[in-house]
Design an enzyme around this catalytic site. Structure first.
Site, mmCIF file in Angstrom:
data_model
loop_
_atom_site.group_PDB
_atom_site.id
_atom_site.type_symbol
_atom_site.label_atom_id
_atom_site.label_comp_id
_atom_site.label_asym_id
_atom_site.label_seq_id
_atom_site.Cartn_x
_atom_site.Cartn_y
_atom_site.Cartn_z
ATOM 1 N N LYS A 5 0.794 -1.223 0.000
ATOM 2 C CA LYS A 5 0.000 0.000 0.000
ATOM 3 C C LYS A 5 0.827 1.273 0.000
ATOM 4 O O LYS A 5 0.367 2.314 -0.466
ATOM 5 C CB LYS A 5 -0.928 0.001 1.210
ATOM 6 C CG LYS A 5 -2.017 -1.031 1.072
ATOM 7 C CD LYS A 5 -2.966 -1.062 2.249
ATOM 8 C CE LYS A 5 -4.041 -2.098 2.011
ATOM 9 N NZ LYS A 5 -5.074 -1.638 1.078
ATOM 10 N N GLU A 64 -9.988 7.221 3.294
ATOM 11 C CA GLU A 64 -10.863 6.342 4.054
ATOM 12 C C GLU A 64 -10.001 5.188 4.540
ATOM 13 O O GLU A 64 -8.975 4.882 3.956
ATOM 14 C CB GLU A 64 -11.977 5.802 3.155
ATOM 15 C CG GLU A 64 -11.621 4.542 2.349
ATOM 16 C CD GLU A 64 -10.557 4.783 1.266
ATOM 17 O OE1 GLU A 64 -10.266 5.963 0.972
ATOM 18 O OE2 GLU A 64 -10.026 3.798 0.718
ATOM 19 N N SER A 102 1.680 -9.660 -0.224
ATOM 20 C CA SER A 102 1.362 -8.232 -0.239
ATOM 21 C C SER A 102 1.642 -7.513 1.069
ATOM 22 O O SER A 102 1.811 -6.307 1.084
ATOM 23 C CB SER A 102 -0.109 -8.034 -0.627
ATOM 24 O OG SER A 102 -0.950 -8.762 0.247
HETATM 25 C C1 LIG Z 1 -1.432 -6.728 3.111
HETATM 26 C C2 LIG Z 1 -2.663 -6.440 2.315
HETATM 27 N N1 LIG Z 1 -2.870 -7.118 1.199
HETATM 28 C C3 LIG Z 1 -3.968 -6.912 0.458
HETATM 29 C C4 LIG Z 1 -4.933 -6.008 0.829
HETATM 30 C C5 LIG Z 1 -6.160 -5.890 -0.004
HETATM 31 O O1 LIG Z 1 -6.214 -4.729 -0.747
HETATM 32 P P1 LIG Z 1 -6.003 -4.772 -2.315
HETATM 33 O O2 LIG Z 1 -6.932 -5.826 -2.866
HETATM 34 O O3 LIG Z 1 -6.360 -3.399 -2.743
HETATM 35 O O4 LIG Z 1 -4.602 -5.119 -2.595
HETATM 36 C C6 LIG Z 1 -4.752 -5.259 2.007
HETATM 37 C C7 LIG Z 1 -5.728 -4.248 2.456
HETATM 38 O O5 LIG Z 1 -5.697 -3.783 3.586
HETATM 39 C C8 LIG Z 1 -3.583 -5.494 2.762
HETATM 40 O O6 LIG Z 1 -3.350 -4.810 3.913
#
Ligand SMILES: Cc1ncc(COP(=O)(O)O)c(C=O)c1O
Ligand SMILES: Cc1ncc(COP(=O)(O)O)c(C=O)c1O
Lengths: 278, 430, 430, 278
Positions: free
Chosen positions: B96, B118, B389
């Site tokens: 993020k 948000e 992620s």
């Molecule tokens: C570590 C992590 N992965 C994935 C996501 C999911 O978001 P996105 O689908 O936008 O990647 C989040 C959202 O808080 C997150 O913190």
């Protein structure tokens, strides 16, 4: 092809009387389905020229806290889009031009899943027309994204009320008013719905800019809460749109519909006098 | 990023992917702001100086490029080469940060002194507050009041970082209400304010813009895979909430037809139970938060509550480009249940010493399934890139509950959550 | 690392620095194990293959080299160039991963299947469990029973990573008791077991060995500073608990006489109150946990309790090489109080968007003071490298209490902990 | 120069009687300073040939839970090193050779801060000698790190009892025994103190390896809890060292010193019979 009167007829009548039209908003299903019908009838009776019936929606990005609270109460009460049609029918029967104001997804999704291939938009327009509705105000649908709706509205002879805002460019105002039928909705403040104590000085210039592009009547929202403000707006606009103040009148009388209706009537009369005072 | 080409996967002028998905279903009052943002973003992406500045911040502050890590023990277990894109090592612990640094840099370029955001569980709020602190911007974060109470640690982080946190009491007082409230703020303050949107959803240009800011994930991974192994991966995998980490990975591989693309959605208790957030797999087309996409909704088009053990995936919509990729079959989206994700969390922890975010654990589970299949079909050189992620530190409370660690007074002397067995079947006191 | 030279800063054969500090005050039963470890370590450090393998793991798994980050806004505030060594971006969030990966790699080389470790707040336990998971080693962590209750999240992390956690009920049921218990385990299990010690203290060879495994911090920082700015720093700064992050930074600069070396000790409520852990500054020479060093002790040589808001610095001893560097004047050690550290934590968070560990916040406070002085003396090019040894996520509970955030039901809409004012003077509800 | 008898005299006496010596351990200040004196006198009276008085220490890395619990109780009772000297004095007065067993820091720190420049070690040796102590067992000080202590002990004619362990190399055993005076302490298990039900099969070979390097008597610890185990060890060692079992006898009688002393006496008699049975 609907034979329902366009909202423009009400604006024409008001203009003929040398005054602005009073446009009143209430969400369907608030405080209950029957209650909303009763309340709106009071508003018609006490001087509203045009009625906007809101369809409560789970994610109302444009609504202020007052209207959101009412809409949420309606949703918790189980309001369905079919109920909206019932309310429209009952209100339209009074003869007041009646438009629906709704976020887009309930329209697009009307009648169930799109995965089935049916167009919710076409169905919604048909049902609205046969319920006696005059048309639709679409706060989160602009003409450039509204092709399907425009086609369906034209098919069913419905008003298409799109919004203009102080931040709209001249090009966008022209594009928007060109797509409108019935009237043009000028959002008077850069912000959300909700009663305010003074009206915005953004409104008059917006109305002027809008009029440069169209002969349609221009209604001005948001934030009107009394006759004096209505009078002020009526001095430069064709219609005064009031929502949160009506909702507040009812919210202030929880579990006391008669009391709420009395307050609603008094407020409507004050506002109706206001639009005649300008 | 500078060489992003307009391809059949790009949105058109109105923000529609493949004519049907995305767009901009927004109040007219915001159109000027969205147009301004669209212009500024297009202009910035075409400006080598902006692109270079963004890459510099990602490199010198956020820690990009994140590692592409060969998980050897996992690879041995599934019979294929498993590569993890280590976004968990980024500053603030997830992908993020890329998005918020990009949007904050753009805000600075646009001359606006304030950002709003948000947040649900608080991850995007913390990231936004971080970026705002970095750029010296004023920052206000909208967060459902229910969430501010559940996630007091993240509220404290935002406060430390100098942000205002406004608890939103309306509606269900959770993420979608925070989005509504932030949009309302924006309508009233567009002159001074940029809205840092937290995922690749929302009205045009957000889905495309957020993708551009997160696509470093995929650009890096593609290059790293080529550099380190001389081949493109056979498949790539990511979890899909709003879709920012997934689209950030996928974007670089869309034109590589040999590369399978897999998104894994939160299956909650199981799609059949109705308690899930598998929007593409089990949702219906609709318009939510300004875009036409898949939405969890009832027969009337009212949004229904989503369910996932992972707060970051618990969203009833999904970025429209994913809807498009699913519709045209370029990517497949499958649900991963809470239980499968938590098993994968334990497995990765124990096997590689990496505790993933529960979000990412969805990708781990799904990605390993893909790896197993490809390994069987193509042998052990079959290569799967899974986007890790984010890190799991934020999720330890959930893990404690899930694995039945319970009362800290009764700590056990044994490890828990044996990935080979159903973790909940075990007695934590054993 | 391979070119570590024997200098006047190295320990002698018996592990004494400058004849007086360190050594090996240990039961005969452990001498063979310590000798074996000493030989294995010496041998490994002289083996380019081992050194290369260690560097590879640090690079591909832990994320080394960590960034050397130019904190521009802080620099502007203090009038000198402030460079932060971003160990907070390492896998598991602190410098500690380097040490445990080194020791676990050595364990594997020695053919032992099991590691044990002591832990206080749990950081070293989590790092050890991580390294053990990575190398597939059996892992047992000793942790004071009081700490297992206070740090349930870290216990859960260790469990997820596959480690056994044994709550130690003896003594004060905190860190030093955990060390005692781990040593006891080791005496009884040396054949099969390596003891991963958590800091650069303890009997020979631990202080030297841990330094060798953490000295990447300084080696990298020195090279990065030269590469990026063409100069050596004027000063370097680190916090000192047991001393591993500090010695890891310092080692590379010992022979650079132009470089001031500053260690910052936990001053707790203030050294004058007696509630502190400023071992070098205010302790007395003695023997603790196998080494002669500075110790917080009473008149009879009984160890007394240390006090610090930072669990990782709350240790009544200190690594013997620091005692030596202090004694010969090569490095200076000064206390930083709890309040100063927490102010620095808020300052860094708000100014750079980086929430540091409270341990590291001690170094930030002290390092900025040094930077201010050097900036005034030498101008804005004066360069200070501060080791940001870890990230602050683990410390949010403490920060909430300290800054009076209190009840999560009463979240405030305003940021808290304004670094320009005494944070505790503010009303959190303001 | 002390004139206190070396512990070796007690081993000589036992050897002359064709048996092993019984070496008993108790921490000073447990259950209280006076209580520890009383208890040790019982142990002497009931058959201990040599007494080890432990100095409770805050960080006892070699002690098992039993002894640690006792030591902690003593520390909580406020035991000081000066109290240790008083206990030594009282016990030595019985005529039994009395050694102190202590971790190193209290010795090095004896008499206060080293920053003042005084050597705690020298002072400790002097005070120990004048209290009638025979010498010191140093569990965490090996001869290679013990230069200062060795010098002080020699100066004051005190026993220096270092430990050998099953893991010690022949070279280290030789180095260690060469530095010992009084006896050699063979730690019989790779582990910590604590009563066990069977004695270790590591002990006999360790004693044999130790004897190859020295004529000093070899005492064997740890883990003896009854006469039979004592007899077994006495069959190959010069002394049987018992600690945790004595402590347990007292711990099992909290707030009942007379009961504890009775148990202590019975245990001592059992052990004393054991060392005579071999
Ligand atoms: C570590 C992590 N992965 C994935 C996501 C999911 O978001 P996105 O689908 O936008 O990647 C989040 C959202 O808080 C997150 O913190
Ligand atoms: C982030 C961080 N820095 C510093 C320390 C202090 O240890 P040392 O002095 O060994 O570096 C710790 C210990 O837990 C830590 O977690």
């Amino acid at each position: 092809m609907s034979t329902n009167p366009s909202t423009s007829t009400a604006f024409d009548t008001a203009r003929a009387e040398g005054r602005a039209a009073l446009v009143g908003y209430l969400p369907a299903g608030f405080p209950s389905v029957e209650g909303s019908v009763e309340a709106i009838k009071v508003m018609v009776d006490a001087g509203c020229d045009v009625i906007e019936i809101g369809m409560p929606y789970s994610d109302p990005v444009m609504d202020g806290p007052t209207i959101q609270a009412a809409a949420q109460q309606a949703l918790e009460g189980g309001i369905r889009t079919t109920d909206l049609m019932r309310v429209v029918e009952a209100v339209a029967a009074t003869g007041a031009p009646t438009v629906v104001m709704t976020y887009w997804n309930p329209v697009e999704h009307y009648g169930g899943s799109r995965r089935t291939g049916r167009s919710g938009v076409e169905l919604f327009a048909a049902d609205l027309a046969s319920a006696g509705g005059a048309g639709l105000i679409t706060p989160d649908l602009t003409p450039d994204a509204g092709g399907e709706w425009i086609a369906a509205a034209d098919e069913h002879d419905l008003d298409k009320v799109f919004l203009v805002a102080p931040s709209s460019t001249p090009e966008r105002i022209a594009m928007t008013t060109a797509a409108c039928r019935g009237f043009v909705y000028a959002t008077a403040v850069m912000g959300v719905t909700g009663a305010r104590t003074t009206t915005s000085d953004l409104a008059a210039p917006l109305v002027a800019r809008t009029r440069e592009t169209t002969d349609l009547p221009v209604g001005v929202g948001l934030g009107v809460s009394n006759g004096d403000q209505a009078a002020e707006i009526a001095s430069y606009a064709d219609g005064v749109i009031v929502g949160s103040a009506f909702v507040r009148a009812l919210l202030d009388h929880p579990d006391d519909l008669p009391g709420g209706l009395r307050a609603l009537r008094a407020l409507t009369e004050d506002l109706a006098a206001g639009v005649r005072r300008a | 990023m500078s060489d992003t080409q307009v391809s059949r996967y790009e949105a058109d002028e109105l923000g529609f992917f493949g004519e049907d998905w995305g767009g901009r279903f927004m109040p007219e009052a915001l159109v000027a702001a969205l147009d301004e943002l669209t212009d500024a973003w297009r202009d910035a992406m075409a400006d080598p100086e902006f692109v270079a500045a963004f890459e510099k911040i990602c490199r010198e502050y956020a820690g990009a490029p994140s590692l592409l890590y060969h998980a050897e023990r996992l690879s041995a277990q599934v019979g294929a080469r498993v590569l993890l894109k280590r976004e968990d090592l980024n500053h603030t612990g997830a992908h993020k940060i890329r998005n918020v640094l990009g949007q904050a840099l753009l805000t600075q370029r646009m001359g606006k002194p304030r950002v709003i955001a948000e947040t649900g569980a608080g991850q995007h709020g913390v990231a936004s507050a971080t970026a705002a602190a970095y750029f010296g911007l004023d920052c206000t974060v909208y967060m459902g009041a229910v969430d501010t109470r559940r996630q007091a640690l993240n509220v404290a982080r935002m406060h430390l970082l100098g942000a205002k946190v406004i608890p939103v009491e309306s509606g269900s007082a959770t993420l979608k209400d925070a989005i509504n409230e932030a949009l309302r703020d924006w309508v009233a303050s567009v002159d001074q304010t940029a809205y840092l949107f937290g995922t690749a959803a929302g009205p045009h240009p957000f889905p495309s813009m957020v993708r551009d800011f997160t696509r470093g994930i995929g650009d890096e991974a593609r290059q790293q895979c080529l550099d380190q192994y001389g081949v493109l991966p056979d498949a790539i995998a990511a979890c899909v909430g709003g879709g920012s980490n997934a689209i950030g990975l996928f974007a670089a591989f869309l034109d590589d037809d040999s590369v399978e693309i897999h998104g894994f959605e939160p299956g909650g208790d199981g799609v059949e139970t109705g308690r899930h957030a598998a929007t593409i797999h089990a949702g219906d087309t609709g318009v939510l938060h300004g875009a036409r996409t898949y939405v969890l909704q009832d027969e009337d088009g009212q949004t229904v509550e989503s369910h996932s053990i992972s707060a970051g995936l618990d969203y009833p919509g999904v970025g429209p480009q994913h809807a498009h990729l699913a519709a045209i079959g370029r990517a497949t989206y499958a649900p991963v249940t809470d239980a499968q994700a938590m098993d994968a969390l334990a497995l990765l922890s124990r096997t590689e010493g990496i505790i993933p975010a529960i979000e990412s654990a969805h990708a781990i589970h799904g990605g390993l399934e893909v790896a197993r299949r490809l390994g069987a079909e193509r042998g052990p050189d079959a290569t799967v890139v899974i986007n890790l992620s984010g890190r799991g530190d934020k999720d330890m409370g959930t893990a404690i509950e899930w694995f039945g660690l319970g009362d800290p007074d009764k700590v056990t002397a044994e490890p828990v959550g044996d990935p080979d067995t159903d973790p909940r079947a075990e007695d934590a006191e054993a």
